[in-house]
Design a protein around this motif. Structure first.
Motif, short mmCIF file in Angstrom:
data_model
loop_
_atom_site.label_atom_id
_atom_site.label_comp_id
_atom_site.label_asym_id
_atom_site.label_seq_id
_atom_site.Cartn_x
_atom_site.Cartn_y
_atom_site.Cartn_z
N ARG A 325 0.82 -1.21 0.00
CA ARG A 325 0.00 0.00 0.00
C ARG A 325 0.86 1.27 0.00
N VAL A 326 2.00 1.21 0.67
CA VAL A 326 2.74 2.45 0.88
C VAL A 326 3.60 2.84 -0.33
N GLN A 327 4.09 1.87 -1.09
CA GLN A 327 4.96 2.21 -2.22
C GLN A 327 4.26 3.10 -3.25
N PRO A 328 3.02 2.83 -3.63
CA PRO A 328 2.36 3.75 -4.56
C PRO A 328 2.14 5.15 -3.97
N VAL A 329 1.95 5.24 -2.67
CA VAL A 329 1.81 6.55 -2.03
C VAL A 329 3.08 7.36 -2.24
N MET A 330 4.23 6.72 -2.06
CA MET A 330 5.49 7.42 -2.28
C MET A 330 5.65 7.84 -3.74
N ALA A 331 5.21 7.00 -4.66
CA ALA A 331 5.27 7.38 -6.08
C ALA A 331 4.37 8.57 -6.36
N ASN A 332 3.18 8.58 -5.78
CA ASN A 332 2.26 9.70 -5.99
C ASN A 332 2.80 10.99 -5.37
N LEU A 333 3.40 10.90 -4.20
CA LEU A 333 3.99 12.09 -3.58
C LEU A 333 5.14 12.64 -4.42
N ALA A 334 5.89 11.73 -5.03
CA ALA A 334 7.04 12.15 -5.85
C ALA A 334 6.62 12.81 -7.15
N THR A 335 5.38 12.60 -7.56
CA THR A 335 4.90 13.10 -8.86
C THR A 335 3.74 14.08 -8.69
N GLY A 336 3.75 14.85 -7.63
CA GLY A 336 2.73 15.88 -7.45
C GLY A 336 1.33 15.37 -7.28
N GLY A 337 1.18 14.21 -6.66
CA GLY A 337 -0.14 13.63 -6.45
C GLY A 337 -0.42 12.44 -7.34
N GLY A 338 0.36 12.29 -8.41
CA GLY A 338 0.22 11.11 -9.26
C GLY A 338 -1.21 10.84 -9.69
N THR A 339 -1.71 9.68 -9.31
CA THR A 339 -3.05 9.25 -9.73
C THR A 339 -4.16 9.74 -8.82
N TRP A 340 -3.83 10.40 -7.72
CA TRP A 340 -4.89 10.83 -6.80
C TRP A 340 -5.89 11.78 -7.47
N PRO A 341 -5.45 12.80 -8.23
CA PRO A 341 -6.44 13.64 -8.91
C PRO A 341 -7.27 12.87 -9.93
N THR A 342 -6.65 11.91 -10.61
CA THR A 342 -7.37 11.13 -11.64
C THR A 342 -8.57 10.41 -11.03
N TYR A 343 -8.39 9.86 -9.84
CA TYR A 343 -9.45 9.09 -9.19
C TYR A 343 -10.20 9.90 -8.12
N ASN A 344 -9.93 11.23 -8.09
CA ASN A 344 -10.61 12.11 -7.13
C ASN A 344 -10.52 11.57 -5.70
N VAL A 345 -9.33 11.18 -5.32
CA VAL A 345 -9.12 10.60 -4.00
C VAL A 345 -9.23 11.68 -2.94
N THR A 346 -9.95 11.41 -1.89
CA THR A 346 -10.09 12.33 -0.76
C THR A 346 -9.18 11.86 0.38
N PRO A 347 -8.87 12.75 1.33
CA PRO A 347 -8.06 12.33 2.48
C PRO A 347 -8.68 11.16 3.24
N ASP A 348 -10.00 11.19 3.40
CA ASP A 348 -10.67 10.09 4.12
C ASP A 348 -10.54 8.78 3.36
N GLN A 349 -10.68 8.82 2.04
CA GLN A 349 -10.54 7.60 1.25
C GLN A 349 -9.12 7.05 1.35
N LEU A 350 -8.13 7.94 1.27
CA LEU A 350 -6.74 7.49 1.35
C LEU A 350 -6.46 6.86 2.71
N GLN A 351 -7.00 7.45 3.75
CA GLN A 351 -6.77 6.89 5.07
C GLN A 351 -7.45 5.52 5.22
N THR A 352 -8.68 5.41 4.72
CA THR A 352 -9.43 4.16 4.87
C THR A 352 -8.84 3.04 4.02
N ARG A 353 -8.55 3.36 2.76
CA ARG A 353 -8.12 2.32 1.82
C ARG A 353 -6.64 1.99 1.92
N VAL A 354 -5.85 2.97 2.36
CA VAL A 354 -4.39 2.80 2.36
C VAL A 354 -3.81 2.96 3.77
#
Length: 383
Positions: A325-354
């Motif tokens: 779970r954590v490796q993709p988070v690091m990739a997204n942080l390194a790329t300005g959010g990565g796929t989070w905007p694509t999937y409209n990820v919210t802080p609550d979703q990230l906390q629950t799912r990851v």
């Protein structure tokens, strides 16, 4: 006043830098002939070979670490003339820089693993080096786009190049390789044949793309190089597991955890399909088919290990799942959010799912990343 990076910060910096191995292109082609492979997915495949052929755990660790120096030194095809003394100097300088990113004790330990592989004097190193010769050879012999020029190169290497050592170290495989070139029909024993079929099928994982990109954002990551990266995460971060783990079992889990994507594909965690669990049946069927290619006792053992990872109940699996779970988070942080905007990820979703899953297995790692995550969402909301 400067503040020294914490131990965990240095470990995460090393793992981030290691991502660059995914961009080092090798001479070998994938078995479908579609492109040349990179050094990270080669390292994964070599570690999988070591697992399947029951090499010592130390040999698997060597497979994971042996090519990291190529981030700085590059790959050097064995069929071309090379200045090996100059290469050794470049690789030693690369080791000086890359392993020194780690805390001092891990720098010494990982550097020693790499040096042991290079020296080739221990039983584990001899096994790793033999497999590092056999794996590219069999990959090239299975290349669907192989040309007569390629076959001539292989013949020459088997006669006088590095693979010639297999004539002494693994005589049956050497004879089998020659037989594939001259159609002599030499047959391996049933178990070795089964393992080679499984490992050839595993090559297809290099073509399965994930939603997450490389840390530099240049392209989407594939599931084979992702599996290598996770095994390296396990070697580096095992001290941060919430409870003690068997690192050899965790590494084995992570080497095989995504093999089912050969049939079932990747399903990004932030999609509706992932929420609904629609992939489960396809992955179970893929596991039965893929692990069923192996000799029965071994296939059953690896299938059970995959099921343990999926269930995420044992301490080993909980930690492995946290890293997944954590490796993709690091990739997204390194790329300005990565796929989070694509999937409209919210802080609550990230906390629950990851986050909750990472905290369950490696809470210190999530705590180290949380300020960066909070800052990204804060800045996005501010825009």
């Amino acid at each position: 006043m400067t503040t020294e990076p914490t131990r965990l910060a240095r470990q995460l910096a090393f793992l981030s830098e290691a991502d660059r191995l995914k961009s080092v292109v090798r001479a070998n082609a994938l078995m479908d002939g579609s492109r040349r492979e990179n050094a990270a997915e080669h390292s994964w495949h070599l570690a999988l070979w070591a697992l399947v052929f029951a090499a010592p755990p130390a040999a698997i660790h060597m497979a994971l670490l042996h090519d990291i120096v190529e981030i700085d030194a590059g790959d050097h095809p064995i069929h071309l003339p090379q200045d090996y003394a100059a290469i050794a100097v470049k690789e030693r300088a690369a080791a000086d820089r890359l392993y020194a990113l780690l805390p001092d004790d891990q720098n010494l330990r990982f550097r020693a693993i790499w040096e042991a592989f290079e020296a080739g004097t221990s039983d584990a190193a001899r096994a790793a080096r033999m497999l590092d010769t056999a794996q590219p050879l069999m990959q090239e012999l299975g290349n669907a786009a192989q040309t007569e020029v390629d076959r001539d190169i292989i013949r020459s290497l088997l006669a006088t190049g590095r693979p010639a050592i297999l004539a002494d170290d693994w005589r049956d495989l050497y004879t089998y390789a020659l037989g594939l070139l001259d159609h002599s029909g030499f047959r391996l024993d049933a178990d070795t044949s089964a393992r080679l079929r499984f490992l050839a099928e595993a090559d297809r994982l290099k073509t399965k793309l994930r939603a997450t990109t490389l840390f530099d954002g240049s392209r989407r990551e594939n599931s084979a190089e992702h599996s290598w990266h996770l095994a390296l995460f396990a070697l580096t971060l095992s001290e941060h597991a919430v409870r003690p783990v068997d690192i050899h079992r965790v590494v084995a889990m992570l080497l095989i955890h995504d093999l089912v994507e050969i049939d079932a594909g990747d399903q990004p965690i932030h999609t509706a399909a992932a929420d609904a669990g629609v992939k489960d049946a396809a992955e179970r069927a893929a596991a039965i088919r893929l692990f069923g290619l192996l000799p029965e006792p071994q296939g059953d053992t690896l299938h059970a290990l995959w099921q343990e990872f999926e269930a995420a109940v044992s301490d080993d699996a909980i930690f492995a799942k946290a890293l997944d779970r954590v490796q993709p988070v690091m990739a997204n942080l390194a790329t300005g959010g990565g796929t989070w905007p694509t999937y409209n990820v919210t802080p609550d979703q990230l906390q629950t799912r990851v986050g909750a899953k990472v905290e369950r297995g490696a809470p210190a790692v999530w705590a180290a990343l949380k300020p960066q995550i909070d800052l990204w969402f804060h800045d996005r909301q501010g825009n």
